[in-house]
Write a protein that holds these residues in place. Structure first.
Motif, PDB file in Angstrom:
ATOM      1  N   GLU A 108       5.760   6.780  -1.479  1.00  0.00           N
ATOM      2  CA  GLU A 108       4.537   6.950  -2.281  1.00  0.00           C
ATOM      3  C   GLU A 108       3.409   6.139  -1.665  1.00  0.00           C
ATOM      4  O   GLU A 108       3.634   5.005  -1.221  1.00  0.00           O
ATOM      5  N   PHE A 109       2.240   6.711  -1.623  1.00  0.00           N
ATOM      6  CA  PHE A 109       1.079   5.927  -1.197  1.00  0.00           C
ATOM      7  C   PHE A 109      -0.141   6.363  -1.989  1.00  0.00           C
ATOM      8  O   PHE A 109      -0.192   7.487  -2.523  1.00  0.00           O
ATOM      9  N   THR A 110      -1.095   5.471  -2.083  1.00  0.00           N
ATOM     10  CA  THR A 110      -2.345   5.770  -2.782  1.00  0.00           C
ATOM     11  C   THR A 110      -3.487   5.533  -1.806  1.00  0.00           C
ATOM     12  O   THR A 110      -3.573   4.473  -1.188  1.00  0.00           O
ATOM     13  N   GLU A 111      -4.315   6.529  -1.666  1.00  0.00           N
ATOM     14  CA  GLU A 111      -5.405   6.413  -0.693  1.00  0.00           C
ATOM     15  C   GLU A 111      -6.517   7.377  -1.069  1.00  0.00           C
ATOM     16  O   GLU A 111      -6.274   8.416  -1.691  1.00  0.00           O
ATOM     17  N   TYR A 118       3.961   6.501   7.101  1.00  0.00           N
ATOM     18  CA  TYR A 118       2.704   7.196   6.824  1.00  0.00           C
ATOM     19  C   TYR A 118       1.684   6.838   7.904  1.00  0.00           C
ATOM     20  O   TYR A 118       1.466   5.656   8.204  1.00  0.00           O
ATOM     21  N   HIS A 172       0.840  -1.192   0.000  1.00  0.00           N
ATOM     22  CA  HIS A 172       0.000   0.000   0.000  1.00  0.00           C
ATOM     23  C   HIS A 172       0.882   1.252   0.000  1.00  0.00           C
ATOM     24  O   HIS A 172       0.582   2.252  -0.640  1.00  0.00           O
ATOM     25  N   VAL A 173       1.974   1.148   0.723  1.00  0.00           N
ATOM     26  CA  VAL A 173       2.919   2.250   0.808  1.00  0.00           C
ATOM     27  C   VAL A 173       4.231   1.768   0.206  1.00  0.00           C
ATOM     28  O   VAL A 173       4.695   0.686   0.514  1.00  0.00           O
ATOM     29  N   ARG A 174       4.802   2.574  -0.660  1.00  0.00           N
ATOM     30  CA  ARG A 174       6.041   2.167  -1.331  1.00  0.00           C
ATOM     31  C   ARG A 174       7.174   3.155  -1.007  1.00  0.00           C
ATOM     32  O   ARG A 174       6.909   4.351  -0.857  1.00  0.00           O
ATOM     33  N   TYR A 175       8.367   2.621  -0.915  1.00  0.00           N
ATOM     34  CA  TYR A 175       9.522   3.436  -0.582  1.00  0.00           C
ATOM     35  C   TYR A 175      10.662   3.103  -1.510  1.00  0.00           C
ATOM     36  O   TYR A 175      10.699   2.019  -2.059  1.00  0.00           O
ATOM     37  N   THR A 220      -2.667   9.544  -5.479  1.00  0.00           N
ATOM     38  CA  THR A 220      -1.325   8.983  -5.276  1.00  0.00           C
ATOM     39  C   THR A 220      -0.396  10.127  -4.882  1.00  0.00           C
ATOM     40  O   THR A 220      -0.208  11.083  -5.637  1.00  0.00           O
TER      41      THR A 220
END
Lengths: 726, 161
Positions: free
Chosen positions: B149-152, B43, A430-433, B132
């Motif tokens: 990076e995150f998508t929500e 996050y 869900h979260v990328r780094y 994003t």
């Protein structure tokens, strides 16, 4: 909960280690150490266990009546004692002596306060111990978890974060517990936790010492229950771990060579500092892992590239068993199939290993070091026949390299691993780094794709060594490796010479040479690719002041448009680069220059209280973004002393020792005692006229001094002629 | 689930099984602890909210790497947001500064555990569409860029009482 500290740190950091744990402190009383890191101050003080940072700064606050104090505020003096560190404090009529030691059996740190009063009535002293829990392997440098579980039991308070845990024990039960500075009755807590505190009350009477012992230990939570009895023993007898550590250190030291350079006492001191510092990096943190940590404070994990550099020195120091177990640890994690989420390709060796076991792949060079290391270990220890398991592992390493090799040139492709990991994990989270690090060689924060010269040299050495270890094989593998090595050598000799600069290109990208002056090119000189005249020319070019400074060698010439004095691999001075320069200078006959480079390194050890900074700014002799101790900065120095300055080459398999000292013409004497060669020990005593050899046996040792050869019988002494210094 | 995602999941499954067989289940478990801590440690979940002027979100840690950062770039749905429209602060009661104010002489320092609240001015997406968000930080000490990076789908900010 903790009053602010009143004094600035003045001395070098204090590092106390066991093979499974460490304490990092600034020497003023508490386990705190504010150090510049990546341009900002970060407090790295605290307790480390099993390569997990257990705590942030661990402070003890003092209270008596209405007065508040702290150990740093009451600091008088401090000194090391065998296996630990002791500080003395005076506050409000209390005399306090603190002892701190790292504990191996239960991976943690024990602190003991012995408090007394000279006179007056008995008074209660309240000591409040507090820290922020971390509970994450140090390999994740930038993240501190915020959510924890805390449980109290009869003897301990346990803090957990996923599978990582720490236990707090004491010889005196706390009167009160605090979570986030609020009183807590105990039981079970789950949630955000920034600080945990324990208040202890000690009645202190004149002429009687009161003692408070605190133990913080942990790492993998599943291992804590297994060490319950050891933890109880430490709290009951806090002096025992330090005494045991001191005895183990002493035994190790006595098994290592004694090196004397009467004409260069700074090098002799440098050897002692480096050897002692290397010992502090020894680790056996659990999960059957053995190795050496890369450095302190923020690289205290097993980095396999760094380990390879360190093990070369460990072999020279005669600790074959540790080297053997360390290599075995790394080979156990060789990837047998592609593991893109960990950056692993078939045959690749890991970049890092930590208890869990937790490991990652994704470097272009780590794998290439290990055939060399295995050959070195066999040669020094006298093992004639490699084990089948290791031979198969070497075959897989070479196959890994061949898969990255351009057939037309024999050049190995470096870089691209971080991008591959990023692609592999893109759709999974869900979260990328990510860190945009296109290249993953030893200078991994700059882009040296596609064919960095030092990586090619390493690949060539790997191929040749693997072929020699395999011997003649029925499938023709060894012959193929030799052919590829020859092909690659031809490419290096013909394509990398940068005539207009009098140096070597740094890399090739898309067939275009990278015109950058870096010290990495000196590895080709050390490997003997070029005739003496040309080799000296390259060494002299590197010695110019755009690359060489009075405090070491820059990672990039300061005339390069990319140069930045604060950039890790594009301008900073690295001690390992200085050691490469020393090695290349001595290998090419530039003896005075080589000794100057070694003296530069030794002077840094002196200035840093025996520690060895990772790197310095490129424009001034100031550590910047630098671990205060890095294995890279000590081990190549040690290896260069033995291999280049002393010019030693051991082959205990055949009972041969080559000794071609490269001492300056002004030197009159030098000696080594207790140097391991297979099952025996050799002592060398050099003067310009001869080399005297004493050999313990077993078997006869043939010594080639360059101007003559002598066979030395067990238990006897012989002289051999050497080449006189020019 | 699309074919691409299915392929990714199957690949992950294959790699997980390989890890378990070759290195033991402890290893799979331990790697997951680290992955989960990293995924959840930066996050603050569901902190992306729509505000009167744009959006807001919060980080609980630096992105993988600590340091004094000399540039901060924010992209939303692939489009750069000008630095003067990105405000950030440590937490309630601390001063705001803009991303545009971050530079070589006025870096933004992040140590382990440091929190950062972001407040971004602009019109981003529509209603319940997911956004994003990508952050890029650059350190002068270790040049490669660190990104996150995150998508929500942003939630609506609670209205003032």
């Amino acid at each position: 909960m903790s009053p602010p500290s009143s004094r600035a740190a003045t001395g070098p950091p204090v590092l106390l280690t066991s093979v499974a744990s460490a304490a990092v402190l600034d020497g003023r009383g508490d386990l705190e150490l504010t150090q510049e890191m990546r341009g900002t101050p970060v407090d790295w003080g605290g307790v480390f266990g099993q390569c997990v940072r257990l705590t942030g700064p661990w402070r003890l606050a003092l209270r008596a009546g209405d007065s508040d104090g702290s150990l740093p505020m009451s600091f008088l003096s401090a000194e090391p004692f065998p296996g630990g560190w002791r500080s003395h404090h005076r506050w409000n009529g209390f005399e306090i002596t603190q002892e701190v030691a790292a504990v191996p059996e239960v991976p943690g740190v024990v602190r003991t306060l012995r408090c007394s009063r000279a006179d007056g009535p008995p008074l209660p002293l309240t000591v409040t111990s507090s820290f922020a829990p971390f509970l994450l392997p140090v390999l994740v440098e930038g993240i501190r978890p915020h959510n924890f579980r805390v449980d109290t039991a009869d003897e301990e308070v346990r803090v957990r974060q996923r599978g990582f845990g720490l236990s707090v024990r004491s010889n005196v039960a706390p009167n009160e517990l605090f979570l986030n500075q609020a009183s807590w009755i105990g039981g079970h807590f789950r949630g955000r936790l920034d600080e945990i505190g324990f208040e202890y009350s000690m009645p202190v009477a004149p002429a009687a010492s009161s003692e408070l012992t605190l133990l913080v230990a942990g790492g993998l939570d599943r291992t804590l229950d297994a060490s319950l009895s050891a933890a109880r023993a430490v709290v009951a007898h806090p002096d025992v771990p330090a005494a045991a550590l001191a005895a183990a250190d002493r035994a190790w030291l006595e098994s290592t060579p004694i090196v004397r350079f009467p004409d260069a006492p700074e090098l002799e001191r440098g050897y002692s500092h480096a050897r002692a510092a290397l010992r502090r990096l020894y680790t056996s943190p659990g999960d059957d892992l053995t190795g050496l940590l890369a450095g302190f404070p923020w690289y205290s994990a097993i980095w396999c590239r760094d380990l390879a550099w360190m093990l070369a020195a460990v072999v020279w120091l005669g600790d074959f068993d540790w080297a053997d177990r360390s290599v075995d640890t790394v080979l156990r994690y060789q990837s047998r199939s592609a593991l893109p989420i960990l950056g692993g390709e078939t045959g690749e060796l890991p970049m890092q290993i930590s208890p869990g076991p937790i490991f990652f792949y994704g470097t272009s060079d780590t794998t290439l070091y290990y055939p060399l290391l295995i050959e070195r270990l066999y040669r020094h220890s006298g093992v004639r026949t490699p084990t089948d398991g290791w031979i198969q592992a070497i075959r897989r390493m070479i196959a890994w390299g061949e898969a990255r090799t351009e057939p037309a040139t024999g050049l190995l492709r470096n870089g691209g691993e971080a991008e591959a990991i990023s692609t592999a994990t893109q759709s999974l989270a869900h979260v990328r780094y990510g860190i945009d690090s296109p290249d993953t060689t030893i200078w991994d924060s700059t882009d040296r794709r596609d064919h960095a010269i030092d990586v090619q040299v390493l690949w060539w050495q790997s191929l040749g060594t693997a072929a020699a270890l395999l011997g003649e094989t029925r499938d023709g593998a060894a012959a193929r490796m030799r052919d590829l090595a020859d092909h690659l050598a031809g490419t290096i000799r013909t394509r990398y010479v940068w005539n207009s600069e009098g140096y070597l290109y740094d890399s090739f990208r898309g067939g275009v040479p990278a015109e950058r002056v870096r010290p990495n090119a000196l590895r080709a000189v050390s490997a003997g690719f070029f005739p003496p005249e040309l080799a000296r020319k390259f060494v002299q070019r590197a010695a110019k002041d755009d690359l060489t400074t009075p405090w070491g060698v820059r990672t990039l010439s300061n005339q390069d448009p990319l140069y930045d004095p604060a950039a890790y691999h594009d301008g900073q001075v690295w001690t390992i680069a200085t050691a490469w320069a020393a090695d290349a200078a001595l290998a090419s006959g530039e003896v005075e220059l080589g000794v100057d480079y070694l003296a530069t390194i030794a002077a840094r050890f002196d200035r840093e209280g025996g520690w060895a900074s990772e790197c310095y700014r490129g424009d001034r002799a100031e550590p910047f973004d630098s671990c205060f101790l890095l294995g890279f900065s000590i081990a190549p120095f040690l290896t260069t002393l033995f291999e280049r300055l002393w010019g030693l080459h051991i082959d205990a398999r055949t009972g041969h020792l080559l000794a071609r000292p490269a001492f300056p013409a002004s030197w009159r004497s030098a000696s080594i005692e207790n140097l391991r060669c297979g099952a025996g020990r050799v002592a060398l005593e050099w003067s310009p006229e001869r080399l005297r050899v004493r050999w313990s046996g077993p078997g006869t040792l043939t010594v080639d001094g360059g101007a003559g050869t002598v066979s030395v019988a067990p238990g006897s002494v012989s002289d051999v002629a050497t080449v006189a210094p020019e | 689930m699309g074919t691409h995602q299915l392929g990714g999941v199957l690949s992950l499954l294959r790699q997980g099984l390989t890890l378990g067989v070759q290195f033991g289940t402890h290893s799979v478990e331990a790697l997951l602890w680290v992955a989960q801590t990293v995924e959840e440690g930066v996050y603050v979940p569901h902190s992306l909210t729509r505000t009167v002027e744009g959006i807001a979100f919060t980080l609980d840690n630096p992105l993988l790497r600590v340091g004094a950062f000399t540039s901060l770039r924010l992209r939303i749905d692939g489009t750069d947001v000008a630095g003067e429209f990105v405000r950030l602060r440590r937490g309630p009661g601390t001063p705001w500064r803009t991303a545009a104010s971050i530079g070589a002489d006025s870096s933004y320092a992040l140590a382990p555990g440091d929190r950062t609240e972001f407040d971004v001015v602009g019109a981003f997406g529509h209603g319940t569409e997911a956004l994003t968000v990508r952050l890029e930080l650059r350190s002068p000490a270790i040049p490669p860029l660190v990104w996150f990076e995150f998508t929500e789908t942003p939630s609506e900010a609670p209205s003032a009482p």
